[in-house]
Design a protein around this motif. Structure first.
Motif, PDB file in Angstrom:
ATOM      1  N   CYS A  68      45.177  28.726  76.636  1.00  0.00           N
ATOM      2  CA  CYS A  68      44.691  29.903  75.863  1.00  0.00           C
ATOM      3  C   CYS A  68      45.262  30.001  74.469  1.00  0.00           C
ATOM      4  N   GLU A  69      46.688  29.809  74.273  1.00  0.00           N
ATOM      5  CA  GLU A  69      46.787  30.190  73.279  1.00  0.00           C
ATOM      6  C   GLU A  69      46.214  28.894  72.127  1.00  0.00           C
ATOM      7  N   ARG A  70      46.187  27.737  72.164  1.00  0.00           N
ATOM      8  CA  ARG A  70      44.471  27.180  71.536  1.00  0.00           C
ATOM      9  C   ARG A  70      43.746  27.922  71.231  1.00  0.00           C
ATOM     10  N   LEU A  71      43.246  28.700  72.296  1.00  0.00           N
ATOM     11  CA  LEU A  71      41.685  29.422  72.623  1.00  0.00           C
ATOM     12  C   LEU A  71      41.802  30.873  72.104  1.00  0.00           C
ATOM     13  N   LYS A  72      42.816  31.281  71.052  1.00  0.00           N
ATOM     14  CA  LYS A  72      43.637  32.287  70.695  1.00  0.00           C
ATOM     15  C   LYS A  72      42.285  32.786  69.717  1.00  0.00           C
ATOM     16  N   ALA A  73      41.906  31.992  68.777  1.00  0.00           N
ATOM     17  CA  ALA A  73      40.712  31.576  67.310  1.00  0.00           C
ATOM     18  C   ALA A  73      39.276  31.471  67.823  1.00  0.00           C
ATOM     19  N   ASP A  74      39.173  30.626  69.052  1.00  0.00           N
ATOM     20  CA  ASP A  74      37.384  31.012  69.589  1.00  0.00           C
ATOM     21  C   ASP A  74      37.233  31.767  70.325  1.00  0.00           C
ATOM     22  N   ALA A  75      36.030  32.724  69.551  1.00  0.00           N
ATOM     23  CA  ALA A  75      35.244  34.175  69.906  1.00  0.00           C
ATOM     24  C   ALA A  75      34.926  33.758  70.969  1.00  0.00           C
ATOM     25  N   ASN A  76      34.575  32.733  71.903  1.00  0.00           N
ATOM     26  CA  ASN A  76      33.851  32.534  72.768  1.00  0.00           C
ATOM     27  C   ASN A  76      35.117  33.280  73.473  1.00  0.00           C
ATOM     28  N   LEU A 102      33.652  36.424  84.843  1.00  0.00           N
ATOM     29  CA  LEU A 102      32.569  34.716  84.345  1.00  0.00           C
ATOM     30  C   LEU A 102      31.555  34.357  85.019  1.00  0.00           C
ATOM     31  N   ASP A 103      30.522  34.336  84.673  1.00  0.00           N
ATOM     32  CA  ASP A 103      29.301  33.454  84.401  1.00  0.00           C
ATOM     33  C   ASP A 103      29.609  32.620  85.266  1.00  0.00           C
ATOM     34  N   VAL A 104      29.205  32.198  86.206  1.00  0.00           N
ATOM     35  CA  VAL A 104      28.773  30.654  86.759  1.00  0.00           C
ATOM     36  C   VAL A 104      27.565  30.325  86.857  1.00  0.00           C
ATOM     37  N   TYR A 105      27.501  29.389  86.096  1.00  0.00           N
ATOM     38  CA  TYR A 105      25.967  28.148  85.683  1.00  0.00           C
ATOM     39  C   TYR A 105      26.378  26.134  86.991  1.00  0.00           C
ATOM     40  N   GLY A 106      25.588  25.827  87.231  1.00  0.00           N
ATOM     41  CA  GLY A 106      26.087  25.206  87.460  1.00  0.00           C
ATOM     42  C   GLY A 106      25.404  23.728  86.894  1.00  0.00           C
ATOM     43  N   LEU A 107      26.075  22.935  86.300  1.00  0.00           N
ATOM     44  CA  LEU A 107      25.407  21.461  85.462  1.00  0.00           C
ATOM     45  C   LEU A 107      24.716  20.659  85.835  1.00  0.00           C
ATOM     46  N   ARG A 108      23.385  20.183  84.919  1.00  0.00           N
ATOM     47  CA  ARG A 108      22.131  20.192  85.815  1.00  0.00           C
ATOM     48  C   ARG A 108      22.317  18.296  84.901  1.00  0.00           C
ATOM     49  N   LEU A 373      32.324  28.594  84.468  1.00  0.00           N
ATOM     50  CA  LEU A 373      32.317  29.642  84.970  1.00  0.00           C
ATOM     51  C   LEU A 373      32.282  29.998  82.703  1.00  0.00           C
ATOM     52  N   TRP A 374      31.745  30.966  82.483  1.00  0.00           N
ATOM     53  CA  TRP A 374      31.043  30.600  81.404  1.00  0.00           C
ATOM     54  C   TRP A 374      31.675  32.100  80.935  1.00  0.00           C
ATOM     55  N   PRO A 375      31.992  32.967  79.739  1.00  0.00           N
ATOM     56  CA  PRO A 375      32.690  34.270  79.559  1.00  0.00           C
ATOM     57  C   PRO A 375      31.112  35.056  79.251  1.00  0.00           C
ATOM     58  N   LYS A 376      31.403  36.315  80.616  1.00  0.00           N
ATOM     59  CA  LYS A 376      29.986  36.946  80.103  1.00  0.00           C
ATOM     60  C   LYS A 376      29.780  37.510  78.994  1.00  0.00           C
ATOM     61  N   GLY A 377      28.221  38.117  79.075  1.00  0.00           N
ATOM     62  CA  GLY A 377      28.231  38.316  77.438  1.00  0.00           C
ATOM     63  C   GLY A 377      27.800  37.380  76.090  1.00  0.00           C
ATOM     64  N   VAL A 378      28.799  36.211  76.885  1.00  0.00           N
ATOM     65  CA  VAL A 378      28.363  35.199  75.777  1.00  0.00           C
ATOM     66  C   VAL A 378      27.699  34.125  75.679  1.00  0.00           C
ATOM     67  N   ALA A 379      26.845  34.321  74.325  1.00  0.00           N
ATOM     68  CA  ALA A 379      25.758  33.040  74.363  1.00  0.00           C
ATOM     69  C   ALA A 379      25.704  31.261  74.703  1.00  0.00           C
ATOM     70  N   LEU A 380      25.623  30.854  75.798  1.00  0.00           N
ATOM     71  CA  LEU A 380      25.814  30.046  76.638  1.00  0.00           C
ATOM     72  C   LEU A 380      25.831  28.395  75.116  1.00  0.00           C
TER      73      LEU A 380
END
Length: 390
Positions: A68-76, A102-108, A373-380
């Motif tokens: 998370c320290e590396r991701l603090k500049a990632d808007a997602n 987080l929302d759940v998405y199955g990879l296909r 598992l992707w943040p809610k409200g964030v575009a895929l």
């Protein structure tokens, strides 16, 4: 160790798989995307995820949060990471946090199947020296002084992530030397250490990072720094083409045995792979090697992914089996990448350091399923066509 050669596709290398998928586990998820669209992600519910143990949940979440320290500049991910900082390390608190944020998405895959290939990698340890001796005479090179790297997206944004490598001759950028030339003639680069076996260097380049065991007990850690710009070509493929090995018999052990039986042909073998990896030293520590996200990898809970499908830093839910057929279901963190790791349902699980980890990694060639598992409200990412689960 009798390690399948294709499994030595270290995530930071440019190795390519030699085998097709094996029949394997079914993660218990029955959701299917609509057939009218080829989807990379399929909407799924939390109930669709296979159950994980509390210990795996804690370890997987800790692995993800370590970046998370590396991701603090990632808007997602910044808001989610900020919220994760206050989560207590209990299974109940973590499950509540994940479902809230987080929302759940199955990879296909491209044909809609949820199944894909799950392999493994590790950090090898090879004997070596900081000084050249009659025994230690195989150089481990740092980045050459004359290697030029051009980021093409600085001129062509559509080529994001693409780089051109070479050397300047006059006013012209020429391709850099291939591996056979470097092995035979050397290169203008610092020598980080000296190994005893040219095959150790080749396998180290395939893995992309490792440790060199020095006299006195110290281990020198090195990691991928750059590459000569030429595509990777598996040396196992060359042995098959030469009629020296059958494809199904290509393993690290069989390649090494062939090399020991044909020492005069080792230069020819290594020259069949034009790619050459240059290294840099890394700090001595008990941490795992650093992957593409530049955070220490966690044995059993960090994976390399195709970043065109899964952004680095993402939290994944993995359902596969171990080489002995036991179920392996856990959250894992996408913290690394690799040339061999391509496709919608594809992951390379980091197993740790040393021979025991190498055995697990080498035997890992399983079928499995992955949920993102992707943040809610964030575009895929890449906004592919998304299918609703049925």
């Amino acid at each position: 160790m009798n390690i399948p050669y294709k499994q030595w596709c270290r995530s930071l290398s440019l190795a390519l798989p030699l085998a097709t998928l094996l029949a394997g586990c079914n993660g218990g998820n029955n959701e299917k995307p609509h057939t009218h669209a080829v989807a990379t992600y399929a909407n799924a519910s939390w109930d669709a995820l296979p159950a994980v143990s509390d210990n795996d949940l804690l370890a997987g979440f800790a692995s993800w949060r370590s970046a998370c320290e590396r991701l603090k500049a990632d808007a997602n991910w910044a808001p989610t990471c900020s919220a994760a900082a206050g989560v207590t390390q209990t299974p109940q608190a973590i499950r509540g946090f994940l479902q809230e944020h987080l929302d759940v998405y199955g990879l296909r895959s491209a044909n809609g199947t949820p199944n894909g290939l799950i392999t493994g990698y590790y950090e090898p340890v090879y004997p070596g020296s900081l000084v050249k001796t009659s025994e230690h005479n195989i150089p481990v090179y740092g980045v050459p002084e004359d290697l030029i790297v051009v980021a093409l997206d600085s001129v062509y944004p559509e080529l994001k992530g693409k780089r051109l490598r070479g050397r300047i001759e006059g006013r012209t950028l020429k391709p850099y030397d291939v591996a056979g030339v470097i092995n035979a003639q050397g290169v203008k680069a610092p020598v980080l250490a000296w190994l005893t076996d040219p095959m150790d260097l080749q396998f180290l380049q395939i893995q992309g990072s490792g440790r060199i065991q020095l006299e006195g007990g110290r281990q020198l850690r090195i990691g991928y720094a750059d590459q000569n710009g030429h595509p990777y070509r598996p040396i196992g493929r060359w042995l098959v083409e030469q009629g020296e090995l059958k494809k199904e018999d290509v393993t690290m052990g069989s390649i090494d045995a062939w090399a020991k039986a044909h020492p005069t042909r080792i230069p020819e073998l290594l020259a069949s792979n034009p790619s050459y990896v240059f290294f840099s030293t890394r700090p001595d520590s008990n941490e795992g090697p650093r992957g593409s996200l530049n955070v220490p990898l966690t044995a059993g809970y960090s994976v390399a992914v195709d970043r065109k499908v899964v952004p680095l830093g993402s939290l994944l839910w993995l359902s596969t089996t171990t080489p002995d057929g036991s179920a392996l279901v856990r959250p894992v963190a996408a913290q690394d990448t690799g040339g061999a790791i391509t496709g919608e349902v594809r992951a390379d699980l980091f197993w740790g350091t040393g021979d025991a980890a190498g055995k697990l990694a080498g035997d890992m060639k399983q079928q499995g399923q992955i949920w993102m598992l992707w943040p809610k409200g964030v575009a895929l990412p890449q906004v592919p066509q998304v299918a609703d689960a049925q």
